[in-house]
Design an enzyme around this catalytic site. Structure first.
Site, PDB file in Angstrom:
ATOM      1  N   ASP A   1     -11.617 -73.889  29.701  1.00 37.33           N
ATOM      2  CA  ASP A   1     -12.172 -73.937  31.051  1.00 37.33           C
ATOM      3  C   ASP A   1     -12.350 -72.485  31.487  1.00 37.33           C
ATOM      4  O   ASP A   1     -11.368 -71.775  31.727  1.00 37.33           O
ATOM      5  CB  ASP A   1     -11.206 -74.667  31.989  1.00 37.33           C
ATOM      6  CG  ASP A   1     -11.696 -74.705  33.435  1.00 37.33           C
ATOM      7  OD1 ASP A   1     -12.728 -74.079  33.738  1.00 37.33           O
ATOM      8  OD2 ASP A   1     -11.034 -75.356  34.270  1.00 37.33           O
TER       9      ASP A   1
ATOM     10  N   LYS B   1     -26.827 -66.647  39.006  1.00 35.42           N
ATOM     11  CA  LYS B   1     -27.644 -66.146  37.905  1.00 35.42           C
ATOM     12  C   LYS B   1     -28.229 -64.764  38.211  1.00 35.42           C
ATOM     13  O   LYS B   1     -28.389 -63.941  37.305  1.00 35.42           O
ATOM     14  CB  LYS B   1     -28.759 -67.141  37.575  1.00 35.42           C
ATOM     15  CG  LYS B   1     -28.252 -68.462  36.986  1.00 35.42           C
ATOM     16  CD  LYS B   1     -27.476 -68.229  35.682  1.00 35.42           C
ATOM     17  CE  LYS B   1     -27.093 -69.537  35.009  1.00 35.42           C
ATOM     18  NZ  LYS B   1     -26.350 -69.324  33.748  1.00 35.42           N
TER      19      LYS B   1
ATOM     20  N   TYR C   1     -26.468 -71.773  42.477  1.00 36.38           N
ATOM     21  CA  TYR C   1     -26.971 -71.521  41.125  1.00 36.38           C
ATOM     22  C   TYR C   1     -27.745 -70.204  41.037  1.00 36.38           C
ATOM     23  O   TYR C   1     -27.437 -69.335  40.215  1.00 36.38           O
ATOM     24  CB  TYR C   1     -27.862 -72.677  40.670  1.00 36.38           C
ATOM     25  CG  TYR C   1     -28.342 -72.531  39.239  1.00 36.38           C
ATOM     26  CD1 TYR C   1     -27.481 -72.803  38.176  1.00 36.38           C
ATOM     27  CD2 TYR C   1     -29.641 -72.125  38.952  1.00 36.38           C
ATOM     28  CE1 TYR C   1     -27.904 -72.657  36.860  1.00 36.38           C
ATOM     29  CE2 TYR C   1     -30.069 -71.986  37.635  1.00 36.38           C
ATOM     30  CZ  TYR C   1     -29.202 -72.252  36.596  1.00 36.38           C
ATOM     31  OH  TYR C   1     -29.632 -72.100  35.299  1.00 36.38           O
TER      32      TYR C   1
ATOM     33  N   SER D   1     -31.036 -67.430  33.362  1.00 36.96           N
ATOM     34  CA  SER D   1     -31.977 -68.492  33.724  1.00 36.96           C
ATOM     35  C   SER D   1     -33.166 -67.854  34.424  1.00 36.96           C
ATOM     36  O   SER D   1     -33.085 -66.714  34.903  1.00 36.96           O
ATOM     37  CB  SER D   1     -31.297 -69.479  34.680  1.00 36.96           C
ATOM     38  OG  SER D   1     -32.233 -70.324  35.317  1.00 36.96           O
TER      39      SER D   1
END
EC number: 1.1.1.209
Length: 318
Positions: A83, A180, A176, A164
């Site tokens: 993890d 990134k 997100y 990404s």
């Protein structure tokens, strides 16, 4: 004169392409560590590099993912449960990898683990909605890198960070894109810091791919769950039909999704095995022809093409 200029350009193009095709001599004695191998890019990468002859150490989040991967690969491949948001787990894993690779060091570190989190308008969200993707995609990636870096430096190897197109353009609210964007910044500083040690650092920027991370059903479910708990004021501004219109728009985006995950793994392969790996790799037709070019365009054009596609019912309502 023009003839010689064209001839020189053709020669430069040929030499540039030839340089990109030069490969490292031997991979059978090299160890690579990949995060996020339960499914998606990481899973395919682990299976692909195992077949090529690398000693793959595949980090999986779940026992079931680890078991399934081991059933499809050779005895060379080892799995570990990891993890990336658990600092103690990361530290123990790094020590195990150190003992396993010995004096060989780690030729490749592929930071692939990531989550999408919630994609929704910013005014729907709380700071907690940002926390998971930033913890996994950014702090998890940094912590794994810092713990594995001594082993990569020992091998004068490669670090490959999977970012990404969301690290070039923010296409939706949530954690997100910020995570990134930050990965891109970390990647750049790490690349410059590691040059003196002979370590190459590359960044892969995939477009939209069909993986568990980008499942449109799960994305819609998360958005709907947040909608149900919004204040009456926000719901009045967006309108009760907003979610239904959004879901219809979402169905239209599936035609732009890349189905071939090997496009990303091919970028990883080049970054691992080329004598001259690239600094950045764009993976997927949409990334190469739309997202990356658009990221270099003026903000006014970006905003026009990426603006809210569903009209609000009453944005002036308070």
């Amino acid at each position: 004169m023009l003839f010689w200029v064209l001839a020189l350009l053709l020669l430069c193009g040929f030499l540039w392409n030839y340089k990109r095709q030069l490969k490292i001599a031997d991979i059978t004695d090299k160890y690579i560590f990949i995060t996020g191998c339960d499914t998606g890019f990481g899973n395919l990468a682990a299976r692909t590099f195992d077949k090529k002859g690398f000693h793959v150490i595949a980090a999986c989040l779940t026992e079931s993912g680890s078991t399934a991967l081991k059933a499809e690969t050779s005895e060379r491949l080892h799995t570990v449960l990891l993890d990336v948001t658990d600092p103690d787990n990361v530290k123990r894993t790094a020590q195990w990898v150190k003992n396993h690779v010995g004096e060989k060091g780690l030729w490749g570190l592929i930071n692939n683990a990531g989550v999408l989190g919630v994609l929704a308008p910013t005014d729907w969200l709380t700071v907690e909605d940002y926390r998971e993707p930033i913890e996994v995609n950014l702090f998890g990636l940094i912590n794994v890198t810092l713990n594995m870096l001594p082993l990569v430096k020992k091998a004068r190897g490669r670090v490959i960070n999977v970012s990404s197109i969301g690290g070039r353009l923010a296409f939706g609210g949530g954690g997100y894109a910020p995570s990134k964007y930050a990965v891109e910044g970390f990647n750049d500083s790490l690349r410059r810091d590691m040059k003196a040690f002979g370590v190459h650092v590359s960044c892969i920027e995939p477009g939209l791919f069909k993986t568990g991370l980008s499942d449109p059903v799960k994305t819609a479910e998360k958005k709907l769950a947040i909608w149900k708990h919004l204040s009456p004021d926000i719901k009045q501004q967006y309108g009760e039909g907003y979610i239904e219109k959004y879901l219809n728009k979402l169905k239209g985006t599936t035609s732009f999704v890349n189905m071939d995950l090997s496009l990303v793994v091919e970028c990883m392969d080049h970054a691992l095995t080329s004598l001259f790996p690239k600094t950045r790799y764009a993976a997927g037709k949409d990334a190469k022809t739309f997202w990356i070019p658009l990221s270099h365009m003026p903000a006014v054009l970006q905003d026009f093409l990426l603006k809210q596609k569903v009209e609000l019912a009453n944005p002036r309502a308070v």
